[in-house]
Design a protein around this motif. Structure first.
Motif, PDB file in Angstrom:
ATOM      1  N   ALA A 178      -2.180  32.268 -24.983  1.00 34.77           N
ATOM      2  CA  ALA A 178      -1.826  30.860 -24.813  1.00 34.77           C
ATOM      3  C   ALA A 178      -2.199  30.357 -23.424  1.00 34.77           C
ATOM      4  O   ALA A 178      -2.689  29.226 -23.274  1.00 34.77           O
ATOM      5  CB  ALA A 178      -0.329  30.659 -25.050  1.00 34.77           C
ATOM      6  N   GLN A 179      -1.994  31.184 -22.412  1.00 31.62           N
ATOM      7  CA  GLN A 179      -2.328  30.781 -21.047  1.00 31.62           C
ATOM      8  C   GLN A 179      -2.422  32.034 -20.167  1.00 31.62           C
ATOM      9  O   GLN A 179      -1.405  32.642 -19.829  1.00 31.62           O
ATOM     10  CB  GLN A 179      -1.260  29.826 -20.491  1.00 31.62           C
ATOM     11  CG  GLN A 179      -1.501  29.374 -19.066  1.00 31.62           C
ATOM     12  CD  GLN A 179      -2.898  28.796 -18.857  1.00 31.62           C
ATOM     13  OE1 GLN A 179      -3.816  29.524 -18.471  1.00 31.62           O
ATOM     14  NE2 GLN A 179      -3.059  27.512 -19.114  1.00 31.62           N
ATOM     15  N   PRO A 180      -3.644  32.438 -19.779  1.00 30.02           N
ATOM     16  CA  PRO A 180      -3.798  33.621 -18.930  1.00 30.02           C
ATOM     17  C   PRO A 180      -3.045  33.536 -17.612  1.00 30.02           C
ATOM     18  O   PRO A 180      -2.705  34.565 -17.028  1.00 30.02           O
ATOM     19  CB  PRO A 180      -5.317  33.678 -18.693  1.00 30.02           C
ATOM     20  CG  PRO A 180      -5.908  32.977 -19.878  1.00 30.02           C
ATOM     21  CD  PRO A 180      -4.943  31.880 -20.215  1.00 30.02           C
ATOM     22  N   ARG A 181      -2.758  32.311 -17.155  1.00 33.06           N
ATOM     23  CA  ARG A 181      -2.039  32.165 -15.892  1.00 33.06           C
ATOM     24  C   ARG A 181      -0.602  32.660 -15.976  1.00 33.06           C
ATOM     25  O   ARG A 181       0.054  32.818 -14.945  1.00 33.06           O
ATOM     26  CB  ARG A 181      -2.067  30.704 -15.437  1.00 33.06           C
ATOM     27  CG  ARG A 181      -3.374  30.312 -14.771  1.00 33.06           C
ATOM     28  CD  ARG A 181      -3.332  28.892 -14.258  1.00 33.06           C
ATOM     29  NE  ARG A 181      -3.250  27.924 -15.355  1.00 33.06           N
ATOM     30  CZ  ARG A 181      -3.262  26.599 -15.177  1.00 33.06           C
ATOM     31  NH1 ARG A 181      -3.333  26.098 -13.954  1.00 33.06           N
ATOM     32  NH2 ARG A 181      -3.204  25.788 -16.215  1.00 33.06           N
ATOM     33  N   PHE A 182      -0.087  32.879 -17.194  1.00 28.86           N
ATOM     34  CA  PHE A 182       1.248  33.462 -17.320  1.00 28.86           C
ATOM     35  C   PHE A 182       1.316  34.811 -16.626  1.00 28.86           C
ATOM     36  O   PHE A 182       2.388  35.263 -16.232  1.00 28.86           O
ATOM     37  CB  PHE A 182       1.627  33.616 -18.794  1.00 28.86           C
ATOM     38  CG  PHE A 182       2.059  32.331 -19.458  1.00 28.86           C
ATOM     39  CD1 PHE A 182       2.752  31.365 -18.745  1.00 28.86           C
ATOM     40  CD2 PHE A 182       1.773  32.089 -20.792  1.00 28.86           C
ATOM     41  CE1 PHE A 182       3.160  30.184 -19.342  1.00 28.86           C
ATOM     42  CE2 PHE A 182       2.175  30.920 -21.407  1.00 28.86           C
ATOM     43  CZ  PHE A 182       2.869  29.963 -20.682  1.00 28.86           C
ATOM     44  N   LEU A 183       0.155  35.476 -16.491  1.00 31.36           N
ATOM     45  CA  LEU A 183       0.115  36.779 -15.844  1.00 31.36           C
ATOM     46  C   LEU A 183       0.461  36.676 -14.359  1.00 31.36           C
ATOM     47  O   LEU A 183       0.854  37.661 -13.736  1.00 31.36           O
ATOM     48  CB  LEU A 183      -1.278  37.405 -16.023  1.00 31.36           C
ATOM     49  CG  LEU A 183      -1.417  38.915 -15.818  1.00 31.36           C
ATOM     50  CD1 LEU A 183      -0.475  39.667 -16.748  1.00 31.36           C
ATOM     51  CD2 LEU A 183      -2.848  39.363 -16.047  1.00 31.36           C
ATOM     52  N   ARG A 184       0.320  35.458 -13.794  1.00 34.70           N
ATOM     53  CA  ARG A 184       0.674  35.242 -12.386  1.00 34.70           C
ATOM     54  C   ARG A 184       2.167  34.987 -12.203  1.00 34.70           C
ATOM     55  O   ARG A 184       2.659  34.975 -11.069  1.00 34.70           O
ATOM     56  CB  ARG A 184      -0.110  34.045 -11.837  1.00 34.70           C
ATOM     57  CG  ARG A 184      -1.617  34.207 -11.868  1.00 34.70           C
ATOM     58  CD  ARG A 184      -2.271  32.964 -11.300  1.00 34.70           C
ATOM     59  NE  ARG A 184      -3.731  33.050 -11.330  1.00 34.70           N
ATOM     60  CZ  ARG A 184      -4.539  32.068 -10.931  1.00 34.70           C
ATOM     61  NH1 ARG A 184      -4.021  30.932 -10.468  1.00 34.70           N
ATOM     62  NH2 ARG A 184      -5.844  32.221 -11.002  1.00 34.70           N
ATOM     63  N   ASN A 185       2.867  34.754 -13.298  1.00 33.67           N
ATOM     64  CA  ASN A 185       4.300  34.496 -13.240  1.00 33.67           C
ATOM     65  C   ASN A 185       5.026  35.836 -13.098  1.00 33.67           C
ATOM     66  O   ASN A 185       5.220  36.560 -14.067  1.00 33.67           O
ATOM     67  CB  ASN A 185       4.747  33.766 -14.514  1.00 33.67           C
ATOM     68  CG  ASN A 185       6.188  33.295 -14.444  1.00 33.67           C
ATOM     69  OD1 ASN A 185       7.051  33.963 -13.894  1.00 33.67           O
ATOM     70  ND2 ASN A 185       6.443  32.132 -15.015  1.00 33.67           N
ATOM     71  N   LYS A 186       5.434  36.162 -11.887  1.00 32.85           N
ATOM     72  CA  LYS A 186       6.025  37.479 -11.616  1.00 32.85           C
ATOM     73  C   LYS A 186       7.303  37.697 -12.405  1.00 32.85           C
ATOM     74  O   LYS A 186       7.573  38.797 -12.887  1.00 32.85           O
ATOM     75  CB  LYS A 186       6.285  37.631 -10.115  1.00 32.85           C
ATOM     76  CG  LYS A 186       5.020  37.624  -9.276  1.00 32.85           C
ATOM     77  CD  LYS A 186       5.338  37.783  -7.801  1.00 32.85           C
ATOM     78  CE  LYS A 186       4.067  37.771  -6.959  1.00 32.85           C
ATOM     79  NZ  LYS A 186       4.360  37.914  -5.502  1.00 32.85           N
ATOM     80  N   GLY A 187       8.101  36.645 -12.544  1.00 32.80           N
ATOM     81  CA  GLY A 187       9.340  36.773 -13.297  1.00 32.80           C
ATOM     82  C   GLY A 187       9.092  37.095 -14.756  1.00 32.80           C
ATOM     83  O   GLY A 187       9.763  37.954 -15.345  1.00 32.80           O
ATOM     84  N   LEU A 188       8.109  36.442 -15.349  1.00 30.25           N
ATOM     85  CA  LEU A 188       7.781  36.675 -16.752  1.00 30.25           C
ATOM     86  C   LEU A 188       7.211  38.073 -16.948  1.00 30.25           C
ATOM     87  O   LEU A 188       7.563  38.765 -17.921  1.00 30.25           O
ATOM     88  CB  LEU A 188       6.771  35.624 -17.234  1.00 30.25           C
ATOM     89  CG  LEU A 188       6.335  35.716 -18.703  1.00 30.25           C
ATOM     90  CD1 LEU A 188       7.539  35.582 -19.632  1.00 30.25           C
ATOM     91  CD2 LEU A 188       5.287  34.647 -19.019  1.00 30.25           C
ATOM     92  N   VAL A 189       6.354  38.501 -16.041  1.00 27.25           N
ATOM     93  CA  VAL A 189       5.784  39.851 -16.128  1.00 27.25           C
ATOM     94  C   VAL A 189       6.883  40.896 -15.997  1.00 27.25           C
ATOM     95  O   VAL A 189       6.913  41.901 -16.734  1.00 27.25           O
ATOM     96  CB  VAL A 189       4.714  40.056 -15.040  1.00 27.25           C
ATOM     97  CG1 VAL A 189       4.270  41.513 -14.991  1.00 27.25           C
ATOM     98  CG2 VAL A 189       3.510  39.154 -15.301  1.00 27.25           C
TER      99      VAL A 189
END
Length: 254
Positions: free
Chosen positions: A172-183
């Protein structure tokens, strides 16, 4: 990095909701099998004679159900992402802070209650098991014959669904990988699932209920930590929303 791909995000929301549903239904999906014959066999090994034993069933366990305390955070986070598809940023910012505050408080209270329940049950299990022969027999009658195979199938399904959820979020959005909390959240829930599978295979079957309950205690503690993280994280959003509201109304902000 491209725009948000809505279909993948909605699919991710559906998959993580399915994960939580499966975990909450774990008690109905596992356990309940007759364990009378196994109890008579164990009693014979302890030198205790039993007559016909009925009403002894395999326990469903608490570990898988307590995983839902962590995965409901993943469901909530994914839901907030999906909420951005239908609400303007200004409105979402105001709603998100208050809603997250309420959610975190509820999660905190529920996790605390379930932590106490699991810990008390774990204490009773260990006390009975270490009090042979009759205490041990009482333990065996209630918790001694865990459905390891059924739990393994269910946890395998849950783990697969969680991997699909993580993959759909990245699609859906590769930038989610930059979200440290989500990772960190995704890593936590995947690790907890693998740890529970490992615990179920670590000890003899008569002790699986003990390590399963131990896992439930750990998962409740992890959920408490995430509830506190959400609670603290919601405060700046609420303060910002209040400031924006005051500014919009024309009153000066101190």
């Amino acid at each position: 990095m491209g725009e948000l791909r809505k279909p993948f995000l909605l699919l991710a929301l559906f998959v993580v909701a399915l994960v939580v549903a499966v975990e909450l239904g774990a008690a109905a999906l596992t356990g309940g099998g007759d364990a009378g014959a196994a109890l008579r066999e164990r009693a014979g090994q302890l030198g205790v004679e039993l007559g016909d034993v009925g009403g002894v069933a395999e326990p469903s366990g608490r570990g898988t159900g307590h995983l839902a305390l962590i995965d409901v955070v993943a469901l909530w986070t994914t839901g907030l992402f999906a909420l951005s598809l239908v609400l303007p940023d200004r409105v979402q910012g105001r709603v998100q802070g208050v809603a997250t505050l309420v959610f975190s408080v509820v999660l905190l209270l529920v996790s605390l209650v379930l932590l106490v329940v699991a810990f008390v049950e774990l204490t009773v299990m260990v006390s009975l098991f270490l009090a042979p022969p009759f205490g041990t027999l009482a333990y065996l009658a209630v918790w001694g014959f865990f459905p390891v195979d059924d739990a393994a199938v269910l946890l395998g399904l849950v783990l697969l669904l969680k991997l699909v959820w993580a993959g759909l979020l990245l699609a859906a959005q590769p930038r989610f990988l930059r979200n440290k909390g989500l990772v960190l959240l995704a890593s936590t829930t995947l690790l907890c699932t693998v740890v529970l599978q490992f615990l179920h295979g670590l000890v003899p079957v008569i002790l699986v209920s003990v390590v399963d309950d131990l896992g439930a205690v750990v998962f409740a503690v992890v959920a408490l930590i995430w509830a506190l993280v959400l609670l603290v994280g919601s405060i700046p959003a609420i303060v910002k929303a209040v400031r924006v509201t005051v500014t919009t109304s024309g009153r000066p902000v101190s």
